[in-house]
Scaffold this motif. Structure first.
Motif, PDB file in Angstrom:
ATOM      1  N   LEU A 104       3.177  -2.407  18.570  1.00 11.31           N
ATOM      2  CA  LEU A 104       3.297  -0.970  18.301  1.00 11.31           C
ATOM      3  C   LEU A 104       3.238  -0.673  16.808  1.00 11.31           C
ATOM      4  O   LEU A 104       2.870   0.442  16.401  1.00 11.31           O
ATOM      5  CB  LEU A 104       4.608  -0.446  18.898  1.00 11.31           C
ATOM      6  CG  LEU A 104       4.758   1.070  19.024  1.00 11.31           C
ATOM      7  CD1 LEU A 104       3.729   1.645  19.983  1.00 11.31           C
ATOM      8  CD2 LEU A 104       6.161   1.427  19.490  1.00 11.31           C
ATOM      9  N   ALA A 105       3.571  -1.658  15.980  1.00  8.73           N
ATOM     10  CA  ALA A 105       3.627  -1.444  14.529  1.00  8.73           C
ATOM     11  C   ALA A 105       2.276  -1.024  13.957  1.00  8.73           C
ATOM     12  O   ALA A 105       2.215  -0.242  13.003  1.00  8.73           O
ATOM     13  CB  ALA A 105       4.125  -2.710  13.847  1.00  8.73           C
ATOM     14  N   ASP A 106       1.184  -1.530  14.541  1.00 10.26           N
ATOM     15  CA  ASP A 106      -0.157  -1.226  14.019  1.00 10.26           C
ATOM     16  C   ASP A 106      -0.998  -0.426  15.014  1.00 10.26           C
ATOM     17  O   ASP A 106      -2.225  -0.443  14.949  1.00 10.26           O
ATOM     18  CB  ASP A 106      -0.888  -2.535  13.671  1.00 10.26           C
ATOM     19  CG  ASP A 106      -0.134  -3.345  12.642  1.00 10.26           C
ATOM     20  OD1 ASP A 106       0.279  -2.760  11.619  1.00 10.26           O
ATOM     21  OD2 ASP A 106       0.066  -4.556  12.866  1.00 10.26           O
ATOM     22  N   PHE A 107      -0.323   0.304  15.903  1.00 10.51           N
ATOM     23  CA  PHE A 107      -1.018   1.011  16.986  1.00 10.51           C
ATOM     24  C   PHE A 107      -1.867   2.165  16.468  1.00 10.51           C
ATOM     25  O   PHE A 107      -1.370   3.045  15.765  1.00 10.51           O
ATOM     26  CB  PHE A 107       0.015   1.517  17.992  1.00 10.51           C
ATOM     27  CG  PHE A 107      -0.546   2.320  19.123  1.00 10.51           C
ATOM     28  CD1 PHE A 107      -1.701   1.928  19.786  1.00 10.51           C
ATOM     29  CD2 PHE A 107       0.103   3.473  19.556  1.00 10.51           C
ATOM     30  CE1 PHE A 107      -2.213   2.665  20.845  1.00 10.51           C
ATOM     31  CE2 PHE A 107      -0.392   4.215  20.610  1.00 10.51           C
ATOM     32  CZ  PHE A 107      -1.553   3.815  21.248  1.00 10.51           C
ATOM     33  N   GLN A 108      -3.142   2.137  16.796  1.00  8.51           N
ATOM     34  CA  GLN A 108      -4.064   3.234  16.500  1.00  8.51           C
ATOM     35  C   GLN A 108      -4.570   3.781  17.839  1.00  8.51           C
ATOM     36  O   GLN A 108      -5.425   3.159  18.476  1.00  8.51           O
ATOM     37  CB  GLN A 108      -5.250   2.740  15.659  1.00  8.51           C
ATOM     38  CG  GLN A 108      -4.854   2.131  14.323  1.00  8.51           C
ATOM     39  CD  GLN A 108      -4.286   3.164  13.366  1.00  8.51           C
ATOM     40  OE1 GLN A 108      -4.694   4.317  13.373  1.00  8.51           O
ATOM     41  NE2 GLN A 108      -3.330   2.744  12.541  1.00  8.51           N
ATOM     42  N   PRO A 109      -4.039   4.901  18.316  1.00 13.52           N
ATOM     43  CA  PRO A 109      -4.377   5.382  19.662  1.00 13.52           C
ATOM     44  C   PRO A 109      -5.845   5.758  19.801  1.00 13.52           C
ATOM     45  O   PRO A 109      -6.444   6.295  18.866  1.00 13.52           O
ATOM     46  CB  PRO A 109      -3.481   6.610  19.826  1.00 13.52           C
ATOM     47  CG  PRO A 109      -3.220   7.075  18.433  1.00 13.52           C
ATOM     48  CD  PRO A 109      -3.154   5.817  17.596  1.00 13.52           C
ATOM     49  N   LYS A 110      -6.384   5.456  20.969  1.00 13.71           N
ATOM     50  CA  LYS A 110      -7.770   5.827  21.276  1.00 13.71           C
ATOM     51  C   LYS A 110      -7.774   6.566  22.608  1.00 13.71           C
ATOM     52  O   LYS A 110      -7.504   5.977  23.659  1.00 13.71           O
ATOM     53  CB  LYS A 110      -8.664   4.583  21.336  1.00 13.71           C
ATOM     54  CG  LYS A 110      -8.741   3.818  20.013  1.00 13.71           C
ATOM     55  CD  LYS A 110      -9.606   2.573  20.154  1.00 13.71           C
ATOM     56  CE  LYS A 110      -9.653   1.783  18.855  1.00 13.71           C
ATOM     57  NZ  LYS A 110      -8.334   1.216  18.481  1.00 13.71           N
ATOM     58  N   VAL A 111      -8.070   7.863  22.556  1.00 13.96           N
ATOM     59  CA  VAL A 111      -8.086   8.689  23.767  1.00 13.96           C
ATOM     60  C   VAL A 111      -9.373   8.417  24.537  1.00 13.96           C
ATOM     61  O   VAL A 111     -10.462   8.487  23.961  1.00 13.96           O
ATOM     62  CB  VAL A 111      -7.986  10.189  23.402  1.00 13.96           C
ATOM     63  CG1 VAL A 111      -8.061  11.048  24.657  1.00 13.96           C
ATOM     64  CG2 VAL A 111      -6.686  10.464  22.639  1.00 13.96           C
ATOM     65  N   PRO A 112      -9.292   8.103  25.835  1.00 14.34           N
ATOM     66  CA  PRO A 112     -10.504   7.899  26.635  1.00 14.34           C
ATOM     67  C   PRO A 112     -11.406   9.136  26.583  1.00 14.34           C
ATOM     68  O   PRO A 112     -10.899  10.275  26.584  1.00 14.34           O
ATOM     69  CB  PRO A 112      -9.967   7.672  28.053  1.00 14.34           C
ATOM     70  CG  PRO A 112      -8.555   7.207  27.860  1.00 14.34           C
ATOM     71  CD  PRO A 112      -8.065   7.895  26.629  1.00 14.34           C
ATOM     72  N   ALA A 113     -12.705   8.924  26.541  1.00 12.39           N
ATOM     73  CA  ALA A 113     -13.664  10.027  26.369  1.00 12.39           C
ATOM     74  C   ALA A 113     -13.492  11.115  27.428  1.00 12.39           C
ATOM     75  O   ALA A 113     -13.610  12.309  27.129  1.00 12.39           O
ATOM     76  CB  ALA A 113     -15.087   9.480  26.399  1.00 12.39           C
TER      77      ALA A 113
END
Length: 307
Positions: A104-113
């Motif tokens: 979680l420390a380096d989490f970069q969220p990616k929203v599904p298209a």
């Protein structure tokens, strides 16, 4: 079918209450939200991150509830977020024994298209910059953005939190957090102060004492159902949020009047969550039980009086 986008932690918890303790079990805000929202007719997706130590059986559980996991990143060689806590006898206060951010420390969220145009977005408890990053990825303005946060972010990331609060429609926090954020002891004054920060609606959760919904001068109160057995309050607030957002997503009605029903649905589902440790009760919960308890809520709050 309307879409609900869920952002939050998928995690391991180790819990100790006066009624027992657990080893590592399934936890995380997005987990509880997703399981709760699965009782409604909608499409949902979780945006989160886990390590490759996360068991397949947990993934299968979430997938079996028709939760889209394409936004759940699995970090090879990484360890899943872990939290351990001990609750006091009143179950309203707790001590954190261990927190391991791990992946979680380096989490970069990616929203599904296919969820960048979600009808409702529920930003579960995470760093405010992560919550803002999700909003930046949306291609259409949602009908409603709901944000849940906690006092930890008020202590260590208040400027970032205030920025994301400006961008949401509903803020859900507990009574202690509402007082800290607003600087007001009265919850009515606290809600009014929070309105000026951006949210049109404020939901203040009071645990075993119910929940309050505010819009301007309008106020609605939902009691908590008196329960025979309360084993573990972990995830109850997230379960409430999942029921609240899930009902609104299904009903396609975000008026204040309909939010009253959403608060009841959220409170109803949260009342099941606390009956066993972790997600155990939500995993076994049947829809007919949900309906039966809704009737109990109705009888608890309905009365005739001559004026």
């Amino acid at each position: 079918m309307n879409k609900l986008l869920i952002v939050g932690t998928v995690a391991f918890d180790a819990i100790e209450t006066p009624f027992g303790k657990t080893d590592k079990i399934l936890g995380g805000a997005a987990t509880y939200i997703g399981l709760s929202a699965s009782y409604f007719n909608l499409q949902s997706a979780i945006v989160s991150v886990v390590g490759d130590d996360f068991p397949q059986e947990h993934l299968d559980l979430l997938a079996s509830r028709n939760i889209d996991l394409s936004g759940l990143e699995i970090v090879k060689g990484g360890k899943t977020f872990f939290w351990s806590g001990r609750y006091h006898n009143d179950l309203n206060s707790r001590d954190t024994l261990d927190t391991q951010l791990n992946v979680l420390a380096d989490f970069q969220p990616k929203v599904p298209a296919n969820y960048t145009n979600s009808d409702i977005v529920l930003l579960g408890n995470l760093h405010p910059l992560v919550q803002s990053s999700v909003l930046d990825q949306l291609t259409e303005k949602p009908k409603l953005v709901v944000l849940d946060t906690m006092n930890f972010w008020m202590d260590c990331a208040l400027p970032e939190l205030l920025e994301v609060i400006k961008r949401v429609d509903v803020l859900t926090i507990n009574d202690e957090e509402a007082r800290q954020l607003s600087g007001e002891y009265s919850l009515v004054k606290a809600a009014a102060k929070i309105h000026t920060m951006g949210p049109k609606y404020v939901v203040i959760k009071k645990g075993e004492h119910g929940a309050l919904l505010f819009q301007g001068k309008e106020v609605f109160f939902a009691p908590a159902l008196p329960l025979e057995d309360v084993f573990d309050p972990t995830g109850a607030g997230d379960t409430f949020a999942g029921g609240f957002a899930g009902y609104l997503t299904q009903s396609e009605n975000i008026s204040f009047e309909n939010m009253k029903n959403a608060v009841i649905y959220g409170s109803n589902l949260a009342s099941f969550c606390v009956e066993k440790f972790g997600t155990e009760r939500m995993e076994s919960l049947e829809k007919d039980e949900v309906i039966t308890r809704l009737k109990e809520f109705k009888s608890l709050t309905q009365f005739d009086i001559s004026l």
